[in-house]
Design a protein around this motif. Structure first.
Motif, PDB file in Angstrom:
ATOM      1  N   PRO A   1       5.462   4.373   1.999  1.00  0.00           N
ATOM      2  CA  PRO A   1       4.545   3.115   1.972  1.00  0.00           C
ATOM      3  C   PRO A   1       3.606   3.168   3.466  1.00  0.00           C
ATOM      4  N   GLN A   2       2.323   2.711   3.348  1.00  0.00           N
ATOM      5  CA  GLN A   2       1.615   2.712   4.338  1.00  0.00           C
ATOM      6  C   GLN A   2       1.473   1.424   4.966  1.00  0.00           C
ATOM      7  N   ASP A   3       1.645   1.329   6.582  1.00  0.00           N
ATOM      8  CA  ASP A   3       1.252   0.245   7.234  1.00  0.00           C
ATOM      9  C   ASP A   3      -0.415  -0.148   6.992  1.00  0.00           C
ATOM     10  N   GLN A   4      -0.585  -1.704   6.809  1.00  0.00           N
ATOM     11  CA  GLN A   4      -1.935  -1.697   6.403  1.00  0.00           C
ATOM     12  C   GLN A   4      -2.693  -2.119   7.777  1.00  0.00           C
TER      13      GLN A   4
ATOM     14  N   ARG B   1       0.961  -1.040   0.194  1.00  0.00           N
ATOM     15  CA  ARG B   1      -0.052  -0.123  -0.171  1.00  0.00           C
ATOM     16  C   ARG B   1       0.963   1.332   0.120  1.00  0.00           C
ATOM     17  N   HIS B   2       0.696   2.195  -0.965  1.00  0.00           N
ATOM     18  CA  HIS B   2       1.362   3.552  -1.108  1.00  0.00           C
ATOM     19  C   HIS B   2       0.409   4.410  -0.802  1.00  0.00           C
ATOM     20  N   GLU B   3       1.038   5.640  -0.138  1.00  0.00           N
ATOM     21  CA  GLU B   3       0.235   6.807  -0.042  1.00  0.00           C
ATOM     22  C   GLU B   3       0.672   7.982  -0.747  1.00  0.00           C
TER      23      GLU B   3
ATOM     24  N   VAL C   1       6.028   2.396  -7.786  1.00  0.00           N
ATOM     25  CA  VAL C   1       5.564   3.618  -7.429  1.00  0.00           C
ATOM     26  C   VAL C   1       5.779   4.745  -8.605  1.00  0.00           C
ATOM     27  N   ASP C   2       6.609   4.502  -9.414  1.00  0.00           N
ATOM     28  CA  ASP C   2       6.814   5.399 -10.532  1.00  0.00           C
ATOM     29  C   ASP C   2       5.584   5.426 -11.556  1.00  0.00           C
TER      30      ASP C   2
END
Length: 70
Positions: A67-70, A3-5, A48-49
């Motif tokens: 990155p985001q912790d789920q 998961r990306h923010e 991400v790119d």
């Protein structure tokens, strides 16, 4: 799936719809859009790119927050 923010300069429902439209076209993503905080969280195997380039197609200013912790 990672998961990306991202921070996306969204100000209205039209901005929200533009972000949703480009992400749906990309395919293979699950996402949440938080309009008040101008954040988009994306679950995707895309790089991400690739996600950044896709979000930039909206014409909005986009910043990768990490990155985001789920």
């Amino acid at each position: 799936m990672p998961r990306h923010e991202f921070s996306v300069d969204m100000t209205c429902e039209g901005c929200y719809n533009a972000v949703a439209r480009v992400l749906n076209k990309l395919g293979g993503v699950q996402f949440e859009i938080d309009l008040p905080s101008k954040r988009v969280s994306i679950d995707s195997e895309h790089s991400v790119d690739a996600l950044l380039e896709t979000l930039k197609k909206t014409g909005k200013t986009v910043t990768y927050l990490g990155p985001q912790d789920q």
